[in-house]
Motif scaffolding. Structure first.
Motif, PDB file in Angstrom:
ATOM      1  N   ARG A  71     -18.122  27.040  25.334  1.00 24.71           N
ATOM      2  CA  ARG A  71     -16.929  26.248  25.653  1.00 24.71           C
ATOM      3  C   ARG A  71     -17.174  24.768  25.388  1.00 24.71           C
ATOM      4  O   ARG A  71     -16.807  23.899  26.180  1.00 24.71           O
ATOM      5  CB  ARG A  71     -16.470  26.498  27.078  1.00 24.71           C
ATOM      6  CG  ARG A  71     -16.081  27.947  27.307  1.00 24.71           C
ATOM      7  CD  ARG A  71     -15.811  28.254  28.750  1.00 24.71           C
ATOM      8  NE  ARG A  71     -15.490  29.662  28.897  1.00 24.71           N
ATOM      9  CZ  ARG A  71     -14.358  30.117  29.416  1.00 24.71           C
ATOM     10  NH1 ARG A  71     -13.449  29.282  29.839  1.00 24.71           N
ATOM     11  NH2 ARG A  71     -14.148  31.408  29.512  1.00 24.71           N
ATOM     12  N   ALA A 146     -11.619  29.397  36.443  1.00 23.69           N
ATOM     13  CA  ALA A 146     -11.630  28.905  35.060  1.00 23.69           C
ATOM     14  C   ALA A 146     -10.473  29.501  34.261  1.00 23.69           C
ATOM     15  O   ALA A 146      -9.797  28.783  33.510  1.00 23.69           O
ATOM     16  CB  ALA A 146     -12.967  29.232  34.390  1.00 23.69           C
ATOM     17  N   ASP A 150      -7.651  27.008  32.817  1.00 27.98           N
ATOM     18  CA  ASP A 150      -7.671  26.819  31.369  1.00 27.98           C
ATOM     19  C   ASP A 150      -6.278  26.594  30.774  1.00 27.98           C
ATOM     20  O   ASP A 150      -6.091  25.631  30.029  1.00 27.98           O
ATOM     21  CB  ASP A 150      -8.397  27.968  30.672  1.00 27.98           C
ATOM     22  CG  ASP A 150      -8.800  27.628  29.265  1.00 27.98           C
ATOM     23  OD1 ASP A 150      -9.367  26.535  29.049  1.00 27.98           O
ATOM     24  OD2 ASP A 150      -8.540  28.450  28.363  1.00 27.98           O
ATOM     25  N   GLY A 155      -6.293  24.314  27.211  1.00 28.42           N
ATOM     26  CA  GLY A 155      -7.394  24.973  26.518  1.00 28.42           C
ATOM     27  C   GLY A 155      -7.017  26.380  26.104  1.00 28.42           C
ATOM     28  O   GLY A 155      -5.998  26.921  26.509  1.00 28.42           O
TER      29      GLY A 155
END
Length: 157
Positions: A71, A146, A150, A155
């Motif tokens: 990542r 996460a 995200d 993302g």
């Protein structure tokens, strides 16, 4: 209403110790610091250790795949790989099938380091006092966080 009155655990408070981001930041710093003496024995930084974990798990991979797994962006991974290559732990070469792609793999020395690194996870558990169930629960909660955060960050992964 004062800020102190808003500390109801709903995330609306501006008190530092009630911020999720600060708790994650403090935990990240503490865990990274706990890794430091273990990784110093291996001659690695924490980011270098993460790169090697991916390579030990997956074998030879492209820089792009490595960056995705970690990542991180290419600009962050590239200097890590240069230092690991200078230390004789990884090799980089252009792919014969696609010259735009750079393949990364561990060297013999990098493979030997894996044996020494196998004690790191257990030593970290011992240092933190966490047991396997604690780690599993915490890791699953963090991955859920996460995954939820995200999309909010714009993302993809």
């Amino acid at each position: 209403m004062t800020n102190r009155d808003e500390g109801d655990g709903t995330g609306h408070s501006l008190l530092l110790d009630e911020q999720l981001c600060f708790a994650l930041y403090a935990a990240h710093r503490a865990v990274t610091a706990a890794y430091r003496p273990l990784l110093d024995e291996l001659g690695l930084t924490y980011p270098q250790y993460l790169v090697l974990l991916v390579l030990w798990e997956r074998g030879e991979t492209t820089v792009k795949e490595l960056a995705t797994a970690l990542r991180l962006d290419y600009g962050t991974v590239s200097p890590l790989l240069k230092r690991l290559q200078a230390a004789g732990l990884v090799r980089r070469e252009r792919s014969a099938r696609d010259e735009r792609s750079v393949l990364v793999g561990v060297t013999g020395r990098g493979a030997q380091l894996r044996e020494r690194a196998e004690r790191v996870p257990g030593a970290l558990l011992a240092a933190t006092g966490l047991d396997g169930m604690d780690v599993t629960r915490l890791r699953e909660e963090l991955w859920r966080l996460a995954a939820r955060a995200d999309p909010a960050s714009g993302g993809t992964g």
